[in-house]
Scaffold this motif. Sequence first.
Motif, short mmCIF file in Angstrom:
data_model
loop_
_atom_site.label_atom_id
_atom_site.label_comp_id
_atom_site.label_asym_id
_atom_site.label_seq_id
_atom_site.Cartn_x
_atom_site.Cartn_y
_atom_site.Cartn_z
N CYS A 119 5.30 1.37 -3.08
CA CYS A 119 3.99 0.84 -2.70
C CYS A 119 3.80 0.84 -1.19
O CYS A 119 2.70 1.10 -0.70
CB CYS A 119 3.83 -0.57 -3.24
N ASP A 123 -1.74 2.99 -0.52
CA ASP A 123 -2.98 3.16 0.23
C ASP A 123 -3.58 4.55 0.01
O ASP A 123 -4.80 4.72 0.01
CB ASP A 123 -2.74 2.93 1.72
N LYS A 124 -2.71 5.55 -0.18
CA LYS A 124 -3.19 6.91 -0.40
C LYS A 124 -3.74 7.09 -1.81
O LYS A 124 -4.70 7.83 -2.03
CB LYS A 124 -2.06 7.91 -0.15
N GLY A 174 -4.79 4.51 -3.91
CA GLY A 174 -5.91 3.59 -4.13
C GLY A 174 -5.49 2.38 -4.94
O GLY A 174 -4.71 2.48 -5.88
N TYR A 175 -6.02 1.20 -4.55
CA TYR A 175 -5.66 -0.05 -5.22
C TYR A 175 -6.04 -0.04 -6.70
O TYR A 175 -5.26 -0.45 -7.56
CB TYR A 175 -6.35 -1.24 -4.53
N LEU A 227 0.39 -5.83 -5.50
CA LEU A 227 -1.03 -5.59 -5.30
C LEU A 227 -1.94 -6.79 -5.50
O LEU A 227 -2.98 -6.89 -4.86
CB LEU A 227 -1.49 -4.46 -6.25
N HIS A 231 -10.36 -3.75 0.35
CA HIS A 231 -9.11 -3.46 1.05
C HIS A 231 -8.97 -4.39 2.25
O HIS A 231 -9.96 -4.75 2.89
CB HIS A 231 -9.07 -2.00 1.52
N ASP A 259 -9.05 -1.03 6.92
CA ASP A 259 -9.58 0.31 6.65
C ASP A 259 -8.45 1.31 6.54
O ASP A 259 -7.35 1.12 7.09
CB ASP A 259 -10.53 0.74 7.76
N GLU A 260 -8.70 2.39 5.81
CA GLU A 260 -7.68 3.41 5.59
C GLU A 260 -7.14 3.95 6.92
O GLU A 260 -7.90 4.31 7.82
CB GLU A 260 -8.27 4.57 4.77
N GLY A 270 -3.85 0.18 8.87
CA GLY A 270 -2.82 -0.81 8.60
C GLY A 270 -1.53 -0.50 9.34
O GLY A 270 -1.26 0.66 9.69
N GLY A 294 -1.46 -4.97 6.22
CA GLY A 294 -1.84 -4.09 5.13
C GLY A 294 -0.88 -4.09 3.95
O GLY A 294 -0.05 -5.00 3.79
N THR A 295 -0.96 -3.05 3.14
CA THR A 295 -0.14 -2.95 1.93
C THR A 295 1.34 -2.91 2.26
O THR A 295 2.16 -3.46 1.51
CB THR A 295 -0.53 -1.69 1.14
#
Length: 403
Positions: free
Chosen positions: A61, A66-67, A69-70, A119, A191, A194-195, A198, A331-332
């Motif tokens: 994870c 993040d690539k 998608g949640y 998650l 999220h 933003d992508e 993080g 972030g994640t």
Amino acid sequence: MSNYQKTKRACYMGFITQAIAANFAPLLFLKFHNDYQIALGKIALISTCFFLTQLLVDLFCAKFVDKIGYRICIVISEVCSAAGLVGLAFLPDLLPEPLVGIILSVIVYAVGSGLIEVLCSPIVEACPFDNKEATMSLLHSFYCWGAVGTIVISTLFFAVFGMDSWKWLAVLWALVPAINIYNFATCPIEHLVDEGEGMGIKELFRKPLFWISICLMICSGASELAMAQWASAYAEAALGLSKTVGDLAGPCMFAVTMGISRIIFGKYGDKIDLMKFMIGSGILCVICYLLASVSSNPISGLIGCIICGFSVGIMWPGTISISSERFPAGGTAMFALLAMAGDLGGSIGPGIVGRVTQSAGDNIRAGMGVGLLFPVILLIMLFIFARQKFFSIKFMGDMMDEN
């Protein structure tokens, strides 16, 4: 307007699913041993595979969620959880080696459990709720109530329909994640960052305070699981209770008090200082381990085991909250690494207590005495974190005064 309450309910059911995955199979260990002639030493592989799979999922994870998608990942978590529980009912009889069928099923639903663990917290953290710390504590309380429900309902089911009906119960438990597939597929999911914005793993590990967060999670997991997994054996050894009563008096009551702690902070968190609550809980945890390891009165020792659930209740969600506050761009990767640290603690804590207990001639008090190290280190880490946070706030205040 987005219905974030639906998101919250889906995450609540997610943690209940995780509790089912973690607590159902251990209730069947003796049944597996008798029906499939699996040696008890091999039965231990079931728990090992469960926690190892969760650790690997946590690491996955941190790198890839993040690539992907949640939403896709959290829906997969429920699919895997349902499939693994159904597989547990059928694969042991379909494959030539029953243990292989059991372990394959456990690995599948452990993948789901690991994804849920990583998650659900950031999904709720990203929602526009007031008082995120209290919301996080309430969210994690549903794992406790899921554990209590799994133990109590399974025990009652076996009492009414007999242990031979366990496969039907496995299928019934699979309905919980199956229903939640729809919830996660349709609820709003935001999220945290933003992508691409993080913090990465290397960046996080360059922060000294993040290492303290990692230590907090390791000690939280070890303090919680070392007591929870040995509470039943403690009740049997110290009080001479039966296995069924020992499960209800030990791990079940432990989960109840842990849930109460999380609900209290979830309801009154806006009026309680989280760091002070965690430090107070850490002191209580040390006292509980002392009661379990030193007290000559078995009732006092059992009370220590039970109240320990309250003392560790805030530690896991609290560490996530203070880390999120300190590293808002974590972030994640941050949530995944913290979950991995907690799982690592949950893996080594019970093992160390068990090994010391065996080396001391099956003296479980000796095992609990060594387990005392985990809450002591936890308390030290909390004081360090609080000190670092205080000086950080003071420094920022001095900078603003100068300007």
